[in-house]
Motif scaffolding. Structure first.
Motif, PDB file in Angstrom:
ATOM      1  N   UNK A  22      -1.636 -17.524 120.662  1.00  0.00           N
ATOM      2  CA  UNK A  22      -2.858 -16.980 120.061  1.00  0.00           C
ATOM      3  C   UNK A  22      -2.481 -16.184 118.819  1.00  0.00           C
ATOM      4  N   UNK A  23      -3.421 -16.110 117.878  1.00  0.00           N
ATOM      5  CA  UNK A  23      -3.200 -15.281 116.686  1.00  0.00           C
ATOM      6  C   UNK A  23      -3.448 -13.822 117.074  1.00  0.00           C
ATOM      7  N   UNK A  30       1.206 -14.612 118.976  1.00  0.00           N
ATOM      8  CA  UNK A  30       1.814 -14.174 120.231  1.00  0.00           C
ATOM      9  C   UNK A  30       1.927 -15.401 121.111  1.00  0.00           C
ATOM     10  N   UNK A  31       3.111 -15.569 121.704  1.00  0.00           N
ATOM     11  CA  UNK A  31       3.350 -16.696 122.594  1.00  0.00           C
ATOM     12  C   UNK A  31       3.578 -16.182 124.009  1.00  0.00           C
ATOM     13  N   UNK A  32       3.133 -16.966 124.952  1.00  0.00           N
ATOM     14  CA  UNK A  32       3.343 -16.611 126.345  1.00  0.00           C
ATOM     15  C   UNK A  32       3.465 -17.866 127.184  1.00  0.00           C
ATOM     16  N   UNK A 136      -6.233 -27.373 122.255  1.00  0.00           N
ATOM     17  CA  UNK A 136      -6.740 -26.084 121.794  1.00  0.00           C
ATOM     18  C   UNK A 136      -8.028 -25.825 122.551  1.00  0.00           C
ATOM     19  N   UNK A 137      -8.208 -24.583 122.982  1.00  0.00           N
ATOM     20  CA  UNK A 137      -9.450 -24.200 123.651  1.00  0.00           C
ATOM     21  C   UNK A 137      -9.987 -22.922 123.025  1.00  0.00           C
ATOM     22  N   UNK A 160      -9.306 -18.922 119.435  1.00  0.00           N
ATOM     23  CA  UNK A 160      -8.588 -20.176 119.676  1.00  0.00           C
ATOM     24  C   UNK A 160      -7.246 -19.931 120.363  1.00  0.00           C
ATOM     25  N   UNK A 161      -7.013 -20.700 121.417  1.00  0.00           N
ATOM     26  CA  UNK A 161      -5.745 -20.646 122.145  1.00  0.00           C
ATOM     27  C   UNK A 161      -5.126 -22.035 122.104  1.00  0.00           C
TER      28      UNK A 161
END
Length: 175
Positions: A22-23, A30-32, A136-137, A160-161
């Motif tokens: 996500x931005x 940020x990544x997870x 993308x969701x 957006x994710x």
């Protein structure tokens, strides 16, 4: 994919990654990932594929314990009330996998860009198959609406994710 043995294949969590991006503040990403994943792949006699997957929301890991705890809270995943994110495929056509994604009790249809990466027998004699998928969701579509306004305009967390999956399955064993 005609090299896949019909039957129920098991997701190998040690060779699978379910991650998201996500931005943050409109300036970085940020990544997870979810570290506790389960799933199956059912291969039918005619070669049709059906996938199911479960991600434990308490296993979210962004490499920041404060942020991870916030993601587990009622502001986001509410891990106590909604301990799993689930996916169930509904179809597969070429490079597209369709299915139903459930997050925080909300189920929505999704389409994923899908690739079969191949199959091979590992040095221990286990037949494995690999797949990648991405989509993308909108997190708001799943009721994940928490955010904070930024002084200069915009919001802290993008709607957006991006979701990315690298999955490896082991073949059914002979009875």
């Amino acid at each position: 994919m005609n090299d896949l043995t019909p039957g129920t294949w098991t997701l190998d969590p040690s060779h699978t990654s379910a991650s998201f991006t996500v931005r943050h503040a409109g300036i970085s990403k940020v990544r997870g990932q979810f570290t506790d994943v389960e799933g199956t792949l059912v291969v039918a006699e005619g070669g049709d594929l059906a996938f199911t997957a479960s991600l434990k929301t308490a296993s979210v890991d962004t490499a920041n314990s404060d942020r991870d705890n916030h993601l587990r809270s009622g502001d986001f995943f509410d891990a106590e009330t909604h301990p799993e994110i689930t996916f169930r495929s509904t179809g597969h056509q070429g490079d597209t996998l369709t299915g139903e994604l459930t997050i925080s009790g909300v189920t929505k249809p999704v389409e994923l860009d899908f690739t079969y990466e191949g199959a091979a027998t590992d040095p221990f004699g286990i037949y494995r198959a690999g797949f990648t998928a991405a989509t993308k969701i909108s997190r708001k579509d799943f009721g994940l609406t928490w955010n904070a306004a930024l002084e200069a305009g915009g919001v802290l967390v993008s709607d957006e994710v991006k979701i990315s999956i690298e999955a490896e399955f082991t073949a059914p064993t002979a009875a």
